[in-house]
Design a protein around this motif. Structure first.
Motif, short mmCIF file in Angstrom:
data_model
loop_
_atom_site.label_atom_id
_atom_site.label_comp_id
_atom_site.label_asym_id
_atom_site.label_seq_id
_atom_site.Cartn_x
_atom_site.Cartn_y
_atom_site.Cartn_z
N THR A 73 0.84 -1.20 0.00
CA THR A 73 0.00 0.00 0.00
C THR A 73 0.87 1.25 0.00
O THR A 73 0.62 2.20 -0.76
N ASN A 76 2.60 1.64 -3.42
CA ASN A 76 1.66 2.16 -4.43
C ASN A 76 1.43 3.66 -4.25
O ASN A 76 1.36 4.41 -5.23
N ARG A 77 1.34 4.10 -3.02
CA ARG A 77 1.14 5.52 -2.74
C ARG A 77 2.35 6.34 -3.19
O ARG A 77 2.21 7.39 -3.81
N CYS A 80 2.45 6.48 -7.02
CA CYS A 80 1.43 7.41 -7.53
C CYS A 80 1.85 8.85 -7.31
O CYS A 80 1.71 9.70 -8.21
N ASP A 81 2.36 9.14 -6.11
CA ASP A 81 2.82 10.51 -5.81
C ASP A 81 3.96 10.90 -6.75
O ASP A 81 3.98 12.01 -7.29
#
Length: 125
Positions: A73, A76-77, A80-81
């Motif tokens: 998690t 993935n964050r 994406c950032d």
């Protein structure tokens, strides 16, 4: 995520519990007016009572799996950032040409590099 500590505790001491998607409960209730913690708790209790024969106890995955889920998690964050900063950096480079904006570009580049380093660090965890 918000209930994992309670779920882990209940699991460790052998008390059966069920974790259900909130949307499942919401859809079973239909459209109703009024919403606050007390009303929500009552509706959850009603749902649990009405479906007590079919609700199955939740089996938590191993702690190593929970840790892996948290790491994925976070990864993935970060990815994406980083993608968002890369897109903004490229757009602004096209729109804001000139040395007066060099500091802005350096900040974006630094953020992107730092996020890349953090993503790589997660692989070693």
């Amino acid at each position: 995520m918000y209930s994992i500590k309670l779920a882990t505790y209940l699991n460790d001491i052998g008390i059966p519990f069920a974790m259900l998607p909130a949307l499942q409960i919401k859809q079973s209730i239909g459209i109703r007016r009024g919403k606050n913690d007390q009303i929500d708790a009552q509706r959850i209790a009603e749902y649990a009572w009405l479906h007590r024969e079919t609700i199955q106890a939740t089996l938590l995955p191993a702690k190593s799996i929970l840790k892996l889920q948290s790491l994925l998690t976070l990864r993935n964050r970060l990815v994406c950032d980083r993608g968002g900063y890369e897109a903004t950096w490229k757009e602004q480079k096209k729109a804001l040409e000139g040395k007066e904006h060099k500091g802005i570009f350096q900040v974006y580049k630094s953020l992107i590099m730092n996020l890349t380093v953090q993503v790589k660090r997660l692989k070693n965890k």
